[in-house]
Design a protein around this motif. Structure first.
Motif, short mmCIF file in Angstrom:
data_model
loop_
_atom_site.label_atom_id
_atom_site.label_comp_id
_atom_site.label_asym_id
_atom_site.label_seq_id
_atom_site.Cartn_x
_atom_site.Cartn_y
_atom_site.Cartn_z
N MET A 279 -15.52 14.42 -1.28
CA MET A 279 -15.16 13.70 -1.89
C MET A 279 -14.99 12.53 -0.80
SD MET A 279 -12.21 13.95 -4.42
CE MET A 279 -12.06 12.16 -5.06
N THR A 280 -16.07 11.98 -0.65
CA THR A 280 -16.28 10.83 0.69
C THR A 280 -15.13 9.92 0.89
OG1 THR A 280 -17.14 8.88 -1.08
CG2 THR A 280 -18.80 10.22 0.24
N ASP A 281 -14.54 9.36 1.46
CA ASP A 281 -13.41 8.36 0.94
C ASP A 281 -13.54 7.69 -0.09
OD1 ASP A 281 -12.51 9.34 3.81
OD2 ASP A 281 -12.93 7.79 4.86
N ASN A 282 -14.40 6.93 -0.21
CA ASN A 282 -14.56 5.64 -1.34
C ASN A 282 -14.09 6.17 -2.22
OD1 ASN A 282 -14.65 2.84 -1.98
ND2 ASN A 282 -17.52 3.22 -2.48
N GLU A 283 -15.00 7.62 -2.55
CA GLU A 283 -14.27 8.12 -3.91
C GLU A 283 -13.00 8.70 -4.57
OE1 GLU A 283 -19.34 10.36 -4.23
OE2 GLU A 283 -17.44 11.52 -3.30
N TRP A 284 -12.79 8.99 -2.77
CA TRP A 284 -11.01 9.52 -2.94
C TRP A 284 -10.95 8.47 -3.79
CZ3 TRP A 284 -7.10 7.90 -0.47
CH2 TRP A 284 -5.78 8.32 -1.08
N TRP A 285 -10.95 7.33 -3.08
CA TRP A 285 -10.21 6.23 -3.19
C TRP A 285 -10.41 5.29 -4.33
CZ3 TRP A 285 -6.40 3.31 -0.99
CH2 TRP A 285 -6.23 2.20 -2.10
N LEU A 286 -11.82 5.58 -4.38
CA LEU A 286 -11.47 5.42 -6.31
C LEU A 286 -11.55 5.62 -7.74
CD1 LEU A 286 -15.27 4.56 -6.18
CD2 LEU A 286 -13.67 2.59 -6.52
N SER A 287 -11.20 7.41 -6.85
CA SER A 287 -10.40 8.41 -8.42
C SER A 287 -9.42 7.95 -7.99
CB SER A 287 -10.84 10.17 -7.46
OG SER A 287 -9.79 10.56 -6.37
N ASN A 288 -8.48 7.53 -7.44
CA ASN A 288 -6.51 8.15 -7.40
C ASN A 288 -6.44 6.15 -7.41
OD1 ASN A 288 -5.87 9.91 -6.24
ND2 ASN A 288 -7.34 10.39 -5.03
N ALA A 289 -7.17 5.11 -7.60
CA ALA A 289 -7.19 3.81 -7.22
C ALA A 289 -5.74 3.07 -8.32
CB ALA A 289 -7.82 3.08 -7.30
N PRO A 290 -5.83 3.71 -9.48
CA PRO A 290 -5.08 3.87 -10.22
C PRO A 290 -4.04 4.11 -10.82
CG PRO A 290 -7.04 4.44 -11.57
CD PRO A 290 -7.53 4.65 -9.98
N LEU A 291 -4.05 5.24 -10.02
CA LEU A 291 -2.30 5.72 -9.77
C LEU A 291 -1.34 4.71 -8.47
CD1 LEU A 291 -0.27 7.75 -10.15
CD2 LEU A 291 -1.29 9.66 -8.47
N LEU A 292 -2.61 4.63 -7.44
CA LEU A 292 -1.87 4.08 -6.41
C LEU A 292 -1.05 2.16 -6.92
CD1 LEU A 292 -4.31 5.17 -3.14
CD2 LEU A 292 -2.20 5.89 -3.73
N GLU A 293 -2.10 1.85 -7.40
CA GLU A 293 -1.86 0.44 -7.95
C GLU A 293 -0.52 0.74 -8.84
OE1 GLU A 293 -5.49 -0.77 -9.73
OE2 GLU A 293 -6.13 -1.19 -7.75
N ARG A 294 0.28 1.62 -9.70
CA ARG A 294 1.39 1.63 -10.01
C ARG A 294 2.28 1.85 -8.73
NH1 ARG A 294 0.67 7.12 -13.41
NH2 ARG A 294 3.27 6.22 -13.39
N PHE A 295 2.06 2.66 -7.92
CA PHE A 295 3.19 2.44 -6.98
C PHE A 295 3.14 0.95 -6.06
CE2 PHE A 295 3.15 6.89 -9.02
CZ PHE A 295 3.97 6.88 -9.56
N THR A 296 2.29 0.74 -5.43
CA THR A 296 1.95 -0.43 -5.06
C THR A 296 2.21 -1.50 -4.87
OG1 THR A 296 0.06 -0.01 -4.67
CG2 THR A 296 1.48 1.16 -3.28
N ASP A 297 2.94 -2.01 -5.17
CA ASP A 297 2.93 -3.56 -5.85
C ASP A 297 2.66 -5.05 -4.63
OD1 ASP A 297 3.73 -6.08 -7.34
OD2 ASP A 297 5.86 -5.22 -6.93
N ALA A 298 1.60 -5.10 -5.15
CA ALA A 298 1.48 -6.83 -4.01
C ALA A 298 2.45 -7.55 -3.87
CB ALA A 298 -0.08 -7.42 -4.81
N GLY A 299 3.66 -7.78 -4.83
CA GLY A 299 4.06 -8.74 -5.09
C GLY A 299 4.62 -7.98 -3.49
N ARG A 300 5.36 -7.10 -3.70
CA ARG A 300 6.66 -6.37 -2.73
C ARG A 300 6.15 -6.33 -1.24
NH1 ARG A 300 9.96 -0.69 -3.76
NH2 ARG A 300 10.99 -0.92 -1.67
N PHE A 301 4.47 -5.65 -1.05
CA PHE A 301 3.75 -5.72 0.14
C PHE A 301 2.26 -6.50 0.25
CE2 PHE A 301 5.64 -1.29 -1.50
CZ PHE A 301 6.91 -1.54 -0.43
N PRO A 302 2.52 -8.25 0.13
CA PRO A 302 1.97 -8.45 0.21
C PRO A 302 0.88 -8.68 1.61
CG PRO A 302 3.93 -10.09 0.76
CD PRO A 302 3.87 -8.43 0.38
N VAL A 303 1.55 -8.47 3.28
CA VAL A 303 0.32 -8.21 4.02
C VAL A 303 -0.33 -7.53 3.76
CG1 VAL A 303 0.61 -8.77 6.30
CG2 VAL A 303 2.12 -9.51 5.04
N ALA A 304 0.81 -6.21 3.72
CA ALA A 304 -0.11 -4.64 3.91
C ALA A 304 -1.53 -4.48 2.46
CB ALA A 304 0.60 -3.92 3.10
#
Length: 256
Positions: free
Chosen positions: A189-214
């Motif tokens: 998988m390319t990086d972009n393909e890996w990100w697209l496949s894992n994005a939903p799971l990652l978004e569950r654990f990375t809260d933009a309100g808690r980590f706004p700059v990151a």
């Protein structure tokens, strides 16, 4: 060969081989150069771990013992491989100094040539050892890369330090690039393909309100790179900042 480093070589034997003739054939018709080139080809196609005296002999279609009459062991072979690869860098010792742009243009050229060398020979990132025995091509490399800094006002130690800083940056970014290619090859998988496949799971654990700059910076970088990172961009960005700092140092020496 992963546990074998150039530092495992006998320095006396390596020096004799490095500075001796590589084209004189033995009874089997082999030369040191043909053995080394076969080992480099093997490392580039199958990885450094695949390189052994037996595998090199099979590639050359000779008996393994025929190699030992030319090269005493893996450590010495690795010394020869590294020095031979360095021979690809410059047409002559003044090639960097002839580049436009003075010392800065020369160091940009040095960085580009070393980057390309690692891209062609990624095994060098695993094999290079700080105690590798200096052969003729490694010595010419050092001389060629230092000459553009001669007479700009730096001390000898500062000249060495500037070159070390530039080369360390190149090696670091090249290593990142090689690691990314390895991971992509292993995962399929390319990086972009890996990100697209894992994005939903990652978004569950990375809260933009808690980590706004990151979250903001990570999203902007990912969109710009279309990957986790861009080693080529990191190379050029970091090199410019390094050379800016060197320019400040040289100006200080001139005014002082």
């Amino acid at each position: 060969m992963s546990a074998k480093k150039a530092s495992d070589a006998d320095p006396a034997r390596s020096l004799a081989l490095l500075w001796g003739s590589h084209t004189k054939p033995g009874r089997s018709g082999l030369t040191v150069r043909s053995i080394v080139l076969a080992a480099i080809e093997l490392a580039n196609t199958e990885g450094l771990d695949a390189v052994s005296m037996r595998q090199v002999a099979e590639r050359l279609e000779v008996g393994t013992m025929s190699l030992y009459t030319h090269v005493p062991g893996k450590g010495e072979l690795l010394d020869l491989m590294i020095d031979t690869a360095y021979g690809e860098l410059y047409a002559d010792v003044d090639a960097p100094s002839r580049q436009p742009g003075g010392w800065r243009g020369a160091l940009e050229y040095v960085a580009a040539r070393n980057w390309d060398l690692y891209r062609r020979n990624p095994w060098m990132l695993q094999a290079r050892d700080p105690r590798s025995t200096l052969g003729p091509n490694a010595t010419l490399k050092y001389e060629a890369e230092l000459r553009p800094l001669e007479g700009v006002g730096l001390s000898d130690v500062e000249m060495d330090s500037v070159l070390t800083l530039v080369l360390a940056h190149v090696e670091s970014t090249a290593r990142t690039g090689a690691d990314l290619l390895r991971v992509q090859g292993e995962s399929g998988m390319t990086d972009n393909e890996w990100w697209l496949s894992n994005a939903p799971l990652l978004e569950r654990f990375t809260d933009a309100g808690r980590f706004p700059v990151a979250s903001r910076v990570g999203q902007a970088s990912g969109e710009a790179y279309q990957a986790i990172t861009d080693p080529a961009h990191a190379l050029s960005f970091g090199l410019e900042r390094i050379l800016d700092g060197v320019a400040v140092l040289i100006a200080a020496r001139e005014s002082g």
